[in-house]
Design a protein around this motif. Structure first.
Motif, PDB file in Angstrom:
ATOM      1  N   HIS A 120      10.253  12.918  -5.097  1.00 37.62           N
ATOM      2  CA  HIS A 120      10.932  13.384  -3.896  1.00 37.62           C
ATOM      3  C   HIS A 120      11.855  12.303  -3.325  1.00 37.62           C
ATOM      4  CE1 HIS A 120       7.957  16.851  -2.961  1.00 37.62           C
ATOM      5  NE2 HIS A 120       9.109  17.334  -3.379  1.00 37.62           N
ATOM      6  N   SER A 121      11.457  11.047  -3.412  1.00 41.52           N
ATOM      7  CA  SER A 121      12.295   9.960  -2.911  1.00 41.52           C
ATOM      8  C   SER A 121      13.631   9.928  -3.642  1.00 41.52           C
ATOM      9  CB  SER A 121      11.584   8.618  -3.072  1.00 41.52           C
ATOM     10  OG  SER A 121      10.440   8.534  -2.263  1.00 41.52           O
ATOM     11  N   ALA A 122      13.590  10.084  -4.972  1.00 41.85           N
ATOM     12  CA  ALA A 122      14.828  10.092  -5.761  1.00 41.85           C
ATOM     13  C   ALA A 122      15.692  11.291  -5.390  1.00 41.85           C
ATOM     14  CB  ALA A 122      14.488  10.115  -7.251  1.00 41.85           C
ATOM     15  N   MET A 123      15.088  12.444  -5.211  1.00 45.86           N
ATOM     16  CA  MET A 123      15.834  13.637  -4.824  1.00 45.86           C
ATOM     17  C   MET A 123      16.479  13.466  -3.452  1.00 45.86           C
ATOM     18  SD  MET A 123      12.882  16.189  -6.207  1.00 45.86           S
ATOM     19  CE  MET A 123      13.535  17.737  -5.617  1.00 45.86           C
ATOM     20  N   LEU A 124      15.712  12.908  -2.529  1.00 49.50           N
ATOM     21  CA  LEU A 124      16.248  12.682  -1.187  1.00 49.50           C
ATOM     22  C   LEU A 124      17.405  11.690  -1.222  1.00 49.50           C
ATOM     23  CD1 LEU A 124      16.123  13.215   1.816  1.00 49.50           C
ATOM     24  CD2 LEU A 124      14.344  11.484   2.015  1.00 49.50           C
ATOM     25  N   GLU A 125      17.301  10.665  -2.075  1.00 51.08           N
ATOM     26  CA  GLU A 125      18.397   9.692  -2.177  1.00 51.08           C
ATOM     27  C   GLU A 125      19.665  10.356  -2.698  1.00 51.08           C
ATOM     28  OE1 GLU A 125      19.254   5.260  -4.099  1.00 51.08           O
ATOM     29  OE2 GLU A 125      17.227   6.105  -4.096  1.00 51.08           O
ATOM     30  N   ILE A 126      19.526  11.276  -3.651  1.00 52.65           N
ATOM     31  CA  ILE A 126      20.689  12.017  -4.145  1.00 52.65           C
ATOM     32  C   ILE A 126      21.284  12.859  -3.023  1.00 52.65           C
ATOM     33  CG2 ILE A 126      21.456  13.828  -5.733  1.00 52.65           C
ATOM     34  CD1 ILE A 126      19.326  12.802  -7.712  1.00 52.65           C
ATOM     35  N   GLU A 127      20.438  13.513  -2.248  1.00 56.47           N
ATOM     36  CA  GLU A 127      20.933  14.314  -1.124  1.00 56.47           C
ATOM     37  C   GLU A 127      21.658  13.457  -0.096  1.00 56.47           C
ATOM     38  OE1 GLU A 127      18.025  16.796   0.692  1.00 56.47           O
ATOM     39  OE2 GLU A 127      18.321  18.377  -0.802  1.00 56.47           O
ATOM     40  N   GLU A 128      21.167  12.248   0.132  1.00 57.69           N
ATOM     41  CA  GLU A 128      21.765  11.384   1.147  1.00 57.69           C
ATOM     42  C   GLU A 128      23.156  10.906   0.755  1.00 57.69           C
ATOM     43  OE1 GLU A 128      18.923   8.292   1.583  1.00 57.69           O
ATOM     44  OE2 GLU A 128      17.638   9.418   2.952  1.00 57.69           O
ATOM     45  N   HIS A 129      23.402  10.760  -0.555  1.00 61.92           N
ATOM     46  CA  HIS A 129      24.669  10.194  -1.012  1.00 61.92           C
ATOM     47  C   HIS A 129      25.663  11.229  -1.522  1.00 61.92           C
ATOM     48  CE1 HIS A 129      22.180   6.516  -1.076  1.00 61.92           C
ATOM     49  NE2 HIS A 129      23.321   5.890  -0.916  1.00 61.92           N
ATOM     50  N   GLY A 179       7.650   2.349 -15.946  1.00 63.62           N
ATOM     51  CA  GLY A 179       7.975   3.364 -16.932  1.00 63.62           C
ATOM     52  C   GLY A 179       9.023   4.340 -16.458  1.00 63.62           C
ATOM     53  N   CYS A 180       8.735   5.636 -16.625  1.00 62.16           N
ATOM     54  CA  CYS A 180       9.668   6.678 -16.204  1.00 62.16           C
ATOM     55  C   CYS A 180       9.746   6.816 -14.692  1.00 62.16           C
ATOM     56  CB  CYS A 180       9.258   8.018 -16.802  1.00 62.16           C
ATOM     57  SG  CYS A 180       9.389   8.102 -18.608  1.00 62.16           S
ATOM     58  N   PHE A 181       8.830   6.176 -13.970  1.00 67.47           N
ATOM     59  CA  PHE A 181       8.804   6.324 -12.518  1.00 67.47           C
ATOM     60  C   PHE A 181       9.510   5.185 -11.793  1.00 67.47           C
ATOM     61  CE2 PHE A 181       6.136   9.813 -13.409  1.00 67.47           C
ATOM     62  CZ  PHE A 181       6.222  10.636 -12.302  1.00 67.47           C
ATOM     63  N   ILE A 182      10.400   4.480 -12.492  1.00 71.09           N
ATOM     64  CA  ILE A 182      11.358   3.604 -11.823  1.00 71.09           C
ATOM     65  C   ILE A 182      12.376   4.502 -11.115  1.00 71.09           C
ATOM     66  CG2 ILE A 182      13.190   1.897 -12.193  1.00 71.09           C
ATOM     67  CD1 ILE A 182      11.563   0.893 -14.596  1.00 71.09           C
ATOM     68  N   ASN A 183      12.674   4.216  -9.873  1.00 67.45           N
ATOM     69  CA  ASN A 183      13.508   5.110  -9.064  1.00 67.45           C
ATOM     70  C   ASN A 183      14.845   5.435  -9.732  1.00 67.45           C
ATOM     71  OD1 ASN A 183      14.038   6.409  -6.310  1.00 67.45           O
ATOM     72  ND2 ASN A 183      15.798   5.042  -6.503  1.00 67.45           N
ATOM     73  N   HIS A 188      18.589   8.889 -12.813  1.00 75.75           N
ATOM     74  CA  HIS A 188      19.316   9.023 -14.081  1.00 75.75           C
ATOM     75  C   HIS A 188      19.038  10.390 -14.712  1.00 75.75           C
ATOM     76  CE1 HIS A 188      20.693   7.291 -18.103  1.00 75.75           C
ATOM     77  NE2 HIS A 188      20.041   8.378 -18.478  1.00 75.75           N
ATOM     78  N   GLU A 189      17.776  10.799 -14.754  1.00 74.04           N
ATOM     79  CA  GLU A 189      17.438  12.090 -15.355  1.00 74.04           C
ATOM     80  C   GLU A 189      17.981  13.245 -14.528  1.00 74.04           C
ATOM     81  OE1 GLU A 189      16.546  11.961 -18.300  1.00 74.04           O
ATOM     82  OE2 GLU A 189      16.007   9.833 -18.284  1.00 74.04           O
ATOM     83  N   TRP A 190      17.967  13.120 -13.214  1.00 77.29           N
ATOM     84  CA  TRP A 190      18.577  14.165 -12.389  1.00 77.29           C
ATOM     85  C   TRP A 190      20.081  14.248 -12.650  1.00 77.29           C
ATOM     86  CZ3 TRP A 190      16.231  18.100 -10.718  1.00 77.29           C
ATOM     87  CH2 TRP A 190      14.957  18.048 -10.178  1.00 77.29           C
ATOM     88  N   GLY A 271      23.438  -1.778 -18.170  1.00 78.85           N
ATOM     89  CA  GLY A 271      22.127  -1.191 -18.378  1.00 78.85           C
ATOM     90  C   GLY A 271      21.119  -1.501 -17.288  1.00 78.85           C
ATOM     91  N   GLN A 272      21.567  -2.060 -16.162  1.00 78.72           N
ATOM     92  CA  GLN A 272      20.637  -2.434 -15.092  1.00 78.72           C
ATOM     93  C   GLN A 272      19.941  -1.192 -14.515  1.00 78.72           C
ATOM     94  OE1 GLN A 272      20.894  -1.829 -11.568  1.00 78.72           O
ATOM     95  NE2 GLN A 272      22.691  -0.510 -11.788  1.00 78.72           N
ATOM     96  N   LEU A 273      18.720  -1.394 -14.029  1.00 73.95           N
ATOM     97  CA  LEU A 273      17.923  -0.307 -13.466  1.00 73.95           C
ATOM     98  C   LEU A 273      17.503  -0.577 -12.024  1.00 73.95           C
ATOM     99  CD1 LEU A 273      15.581   0.464 -16.510  1.00 73.95           C
ATOM    100  CD2 LEU A 273      17.586   1.760 -15.761  1.00 73.95           C
ATOM    101  N   ASP A 274      18.134  -1.558 -11.382  1.00 67.16           N
ATOM    102  CA  ASP A 274      17.730  -1.929 -10.034  1.00 67.16           C
ATOM    103  C   ASP A 274      18.258  -0.979  -8.965  1.00 67.16           C
ATOM    104  OD1 ASP A 274      16.249  -4.126 -10.793  1.00 67.16           O
ATOM    105  OD2 ASP A 274      17.957  -5.495 -10.717  1.00 67.16           O
ATOM    106  N   TYR A 275      19.393  -0.344  -9.201  1.00 73.77           N
ATOM    107  CA  TYR A 275      19.997   0.486  -8.157  1.00 73.77           C
ATOM    108  C   TYR A 275      21.015   1.435  -8.763  1.00 73.77           C
ATOM    109  CZ  TYR A 275      23.697  -3.039  -8.685  1.00 73.77           C
ATOM    110  OH  TYR A 275      24.651  -3.878  -9.199  1.00 73.77           O
TER     111      TYR A 275
END
Length: 359
Positions: A120-129, A179-183, A188-190, A271-275
């Protein structure tokens, strides 16, 4: 300003280069590769990570280009294009954007409370931006994304297809932040669900990265195919090493050595995954024709984030009506770190440009 995009927007999906007639052996090998990417080989993500620990979890997920789950039609069109049996413009894929900019989703009832919060956090971040909205499936919805937790990796369907009711977004279960639960991996998958390919697939990627074919796993060279400019819309935005949609240096390496190196300076960010970068958000906004997305041709990450800061804060204060009702009350989306990764600059290249490359 011509620049690279990774979106399969209106988007065609054609292997780069002029149509040519391949040998039967070549076509059969490509078909086998596509089928292999669509078949559950029984391997868990942990096993693939042990084989190539330098690659990211999504790159090690065993699907097309690592984490793209092709449907029957997409695989068929890719094979036909590879074989050169038809004109390229027959493979433009229209109407792959989610209707009304709204993604309908449902869970498979196999996640922990903490994992649901992370999704949900990832989804909300997409909605915010962006102007993308998420809505939980009802009994009246036929088309939706099923979020599953199979242990074979992180992967997703590509775009919206009206002939295919159920789209898949899989996140191998792990503790949030691993793993797959890095924000950024969840986002990325969304992005694949929204219709985006990987940055390295764009038609002009050879101007920005150097491929080391000798270090690639045999049979996985197809992961590095690129797509032609006449079927991929770049939305007038730059090629970006730091994009959350870019391969890292060690994707599909057979020997632990790089398979892809930046031609220009990337400051260790490829390839960074921080943000998720400002350009990543801008691509989504332009692809879905969000308000003001086309009012300016270019932004720096800083100016883009500043421009939308007021709108983002207002959206949070007003409440995200589409998603907020479905979020746990303790949900908080934190600012993602903007730190740079350790440089790994190759000896053969001269540093010329920064991580966002303008032509």
């Amino acid at each position: 300003m011509w620049s690279a995009l990774v979106v399969l927007s209106l988007v065609g999906c054609a292997v780069a280069g002029p149509p040519v007639t391949r040998s039967r052996k070549d076509i059969e090998a490509f078909r086998a590769y596509l089928e292999r990417s669509r078949t559950d080989d029984g391997l868990r993500l942990e096993s693939r990570m042990l084989a190539n620990p330098k690659a990211s979890a999504w790159e090690n997920s065993g699907k097309f280009q690592g984490d793209i789950l092709l449907n029957d039609k997409q695989a068929e069109l890719l094979e036909q294009q590879y074989a050169g049996v038809a004109a390229r413009n027959a493979y433009i894929w229209p109407n792959t954007k989610w209707p009304r900019n709204t993604v309908v989703y449902d869970f498979n009832n196999e996640f922990t409370h903490a994992q649901i919060i992370a999704i949900h956090s990832a989804m909300l971040e997409i909605e915010e931006h962006t102007c993308i909205r998420f809505r939980r499936k009802t009994i009246l919805d036929r088309h939706y994304v099923r979020i599953t937790g199979k242990p074979d990796g992180c992967y997703a369907s590509l775009g919206y297809w009206k002939d295919i009711p159920v789209h898949i977004l899989n996140l191998g279960k792990a503790e949030p932040g691993e793993g797959c639960f890095i924000n950024s991996i969840i986002i990325h998958e969304w992005f694949h669900i929204l219709g985006f390919l990987h940055m390295h697939s764009t038609y002009n990627r050879d101007d920005y990265v150097h491929l080391l074919w000798e270090n690639m796993k045999p049979g996985y060279e197809y992961e590095f195919e690129r797509f032609e400019y006449d079927v991929a819309d770049n939305l007038d935005l730059p090629y970006e090493y730091a994009s959350v949609m870019h391969y890292d240096r060690f994707a599909f390496s057979k020997n632990g050595r790089p398979t892809m190196l930046p031609i220009h300076t990337d400051y260790g960010l490829m390839g960074q995954l921080d943000y998720v970068t400002g350009w990543d958000w801008h691509r989504v906004n332009r692809h879905y024709n969000c308000p003001h997305a086309w009012s300016s041709e270019e932004h720096s990450d800083e100016s883009y984030e500043h421009e939308y800061k007021v709108e983002e804060n207002a959206a949070v204060e007003d409440g995200q009506e589409d998603l907020a009702d479905d979020l746990p009350q303790e949900e908080v989306v934190e600012d993602l770190p903007q730190e740079e990764l350790a440089p790994d600059t190759p000896q053969d290249f001269v540093a010329e440009k920064v991580s966002v490359v303008d032509n």
